[in-house]
Design a protein around this motif. Structure first.
Motif, PDB file in Angstrom:
ATOM      1  N   ASN A  29      -1.491   6.718   7.608  1.00 36.50           N
ATOM      2  CA  ASN A  29      -1.416   7.728   6.755  1.00 36.50           C
ATOM      3  C   ASN A  29      -0.881   9.111   7.321  1.00 36.50           C
ATOM      4  O   ASN A  29      -0.837  10.333   6.655  1.00 36.50           O
ATOM      5  N   ASN A  30      -0.666   9.011   8.647  1.00 35.55           N
ATOM      6  CA  ASN A  30      -0.408  10.256   9.582  1.00 35.55           C
ATOM      7  C   ASN A  30       1.081  10.462   9.937  1.00 35.55           C
ATOM      8  O   ASN A  30       1.418  10.284  11.200  1.00 35.55           O
ATOM      9  N   THR A  73       0.912  -1.278  -0.022  1.00 34.97           N
ATOM     10  CA  THR A  73       0.058   0.144   0.030  1.00 34.97           C
ATOM     11  C   THR A  73       0.877   1.211   0.176  1.00 34.97           C
ATOM     12  O   THR A  73       2.096   1.106   0.648  1.00 34.97           O
ATOM     13  N   HIS A  74       0.253   2.411  -0.730  1.00 33.24           N
ATOM     14  CA  HIS A  74       1.169   3.578  -0.850  1.00 33.24           C
ATOM     15  C   HIS A  74       0.857   4.331   0.437  1.00 33.24           C
ATOM     16  O   HIS A  74      -0.130   4.454   1.158  1.00 33.24           O
ATOM     17  N   ILE A  75       2.350   4.949   0.920  1.00 29.11           N
ATOM     18  CA  ILE A  75       2.007   5.948   2.162  1.00 29.11           C
ATOM     19  C   ILE A  75       2.747   7.114   1.878  1.00 29.11           C
ATOM     20  O   ILE A  75       4.000   7.188   1.419  1.00 29.11           O
ATOM     21  N   GLU A  76       2.280   8.357   2.123  1.00 32.41           N
ATOM     22  CA  GLU A  76       2.938   9.329   1.601  1.00 32.41           C
ATOM     23  C   GLU A  76       3.708  10.235   2.858  1.00 32.41           C
ATOM     24  O   GLU A  76       3.624   9.778   4.066  1.00 32.41           O
ATOM     25  N   GLN A 134      -3.837   5.638  11.764  1.00 28.14           N
ATOM     26  CA  GLN A 134      -2.958   6.564  11.460  1.00 28.14           C
ATOM     27  C   GLN A 134      -1.933   6.524  10.783  1.00 28.14           C
ATOM     28  O   GLN A 134      -0.859   7.089  10.775  1.00 28.14           O
ATOM     29  N   TRP A 192       2.747   9.513  -5.960  1.00 28.65           N
ATOM     30  CA  TRP A 192       2.609  10.278  -4.378  1.00 28.65           C
ATOM     31  C   TRP A 192       4.262  10.142  -4.182  1.00 28.65           C
ATOM     32  O   TRP A 192       4.972   9.463  -4.901  1.00 28.65           O
ATOM     33  N   LYS A 212      -5.193   2.633   7.697  1.00 29.43           N
ATOM     34  CA  LYS A 212      -4.961   3.887   7.274  1.00 29.43           C
ATOM     35  C   LYS A 212      -6.190   4.460   7.832  1.00 29.43           C
ATOM     36  O   LYS A 212      -6.102   5.851   8.137  1.00 29.43           O
TER      37      LYS A 212
END
Length: 433
Positions: free
Chosen positions: A393-394, A126-129, A391, A211, A387
């Motif tokens: 994505n945080n 999975t993608h994570i910014e 958290q 991203w 996500k």
């Protein structure tokens, strides 16, 4: 449950001794430790559960909510640590494998209690910014035009030798996936690229989305939905290059855990991954990714043999002793005039070693293969949980090393809550019985 009971159950699932060793005094001389590190670690865990966005917000709640302070382990007489104290603790934890050690202990305990009995493991990314700022795009230098014409024999040998030397000097994750088969798990884990990079993937509409950040790679038990393996990498890393490290990590960290099937999507359709799964005495159920391959004459789309009238043979069984797939005549042969002719065989047998990608056990397209393939949704579900509720994505830290700390902490907290829920459900069922 009330807040204090909920926190107490979560803290009971983990032993944070590996983290406390990092901050313990090595000598009885010197100034005493004035910070309650145990409560600080617990508050970092609670921050994920309570979805507190930043460390500053966590400190503010500790200062104004007395019950929350007590439930995290702080005394009323103690001063709340500053943001700098939390930053130093996070920095120490990110430079060691303490969270991974705690995760291994937790999963071992869950296996002993009988909560992890999966026969299928699902792997996905999975993608994570990232919080880091993307670098400014730099113009590439113009390359000198290549010399036209065929190289001489001497020039070609020198060129091939140079290419071979460059290939050998590349890091392991820049080489082909097959190069990972002979490398140990610890070497792969240490050489995993962690710097944030631009990543690209296709969305549900078939369009590319970009991203800047990382990729989280998970190995999840499809029935229990525990995270059995977790690794963070740069966003530009191919998904398939993280499958072998995850599989080797299962063997290295949990040698007592045995599974029968490993299911993945078409992005993991590489022969080296099939070989690694087979080496672990399991079967790979991976969607086939056609790479400009022509159709095979005499076989259908699932590589099952076909009769003279192009009806597909039916998958019957798998012989584990000889590693052979058995196909029997299709139903259409019952009323076919060629049924008694020598043109059509009654039974076809195919060794999976002929082509590990095409011939899997159970056979592609069979009912059992489709049922196992559907179980892959478990890892996608866990990615969504992380996500939405934990958290993932945080990420509030910069650099890949601290982002890895956040990723490992999120995976640990998820498994903690999963173990608590399983224990409570078992207790309620015992009371009802």
């Amino acid at each position: 449950m009330e807040q204090k009971d909920r926190f107490r159950e979560i803290f009971a699932t983990i032993d944070i001794t590996p983290i406390l060793r990092l901050v313990k005094k090595t000598s009885r001389y010197g100034a005493p430790i004035e910070v309650n590190y145990r409560a600080m670690v617990y508050s970092l865990i609670i921050r994920i559960i309570e979805r507190i966005p930043t460390i500053k917000d966590l400190i503010k709640r500790l200062q104004h909510d007395i019950l929350f302070r007590l439930d995290c382990g702080f005394m009323l007489s103690e001063s709340i640590p500053s943001a700098a104290s939390y930053s130093r603790l996070v920095n120490r934890m990110s430079q060691c494998d303490a969270l991974e050690e705690i995760q291994t202990q937790l999963l071992t305990q869950a296996m002993k209690e009988g909560f992890i009995t999966d026969d299928t493991v699902a792997i996905d990314a999975t993608h994570i910014e990232a919080r880091d700022q993307a670098p400014v795009k730099q113009d590439k230098d113009k390359q000198e035009p290549k010399k036209r014409g065929r190289k001489s024999k001497t020039e070609r040998e020198a060129w091939l030798k140079q290419k071979q030397e460059e290939e050998e000097q590349k890091p392991i994750f820049e080489k082909e996936i097959a190069a990972q088969l002979e490398v140990s798990f610890h070497v792969l884990k240490d050489q995993m690229p962690l710097d944030p990079q631009w990543g690209v993937k296709k969305n549900s509409d078939g369009k590319n989305t970009f991203w800047f950040g990382y990729k989280g790679h998970l190995a999840v038990g499809t029935r229990s939905q525990y995270i059995l393996g977790a690794m963070l990498s740069s966003g530009s890393l191919n998904d398939g290059k993280a499958a072998i490290p995850l599989l080797k990590g299962l063997v290295s960290q949990h040698p007592q855990f045995k599974f029968t099937y490993a299911t993945m999507d078409a992005g993991y359709d590489y022969e080296a991954i099939y070989r690694q799964v087979r080496k672990m005495k399991a079967h790979a159920v991976i969607a086939y990714n056609r790479r400009r391959e022509p159709e095979l004459v005499g076989f259908d789309e699932h590589f099952a043999p076909t009769c003279v009238r192009e009806h597909s043979y039916r998958y019957d069984s798998y012989d584990s002793k000889y590693e052979t797939l058995k196909y029997v005549r299709p139903k259409e042969c019952d009323h076919c005039p060629l049924a008694k002719d020598t043109l059509c065989q009654k039974v076809y047998k195919m060794k999976i070693s002929t082509d590990l990608r095409k011939y899997t056990a159970p056979a592609r397209g069979s009912k059992l293969w489709k049922e196992i393939s559907k179980k892959r949704s478990a890892v996608e579900r866990v990615n969504a949980y992380l996500k939405e509720f934990f958290q993932l994505n945080n990420i509030r830290h910069r650099t890949g090393q601290k982002a890895k700390f956040h990723f490992n902490l999120v995976a640990l907290v998820y498994n903690c809550t999963k173990l608590v829920c399983d224990r409570l459900n078992r207790h309620l069922n015992e009371q009802a019985a």
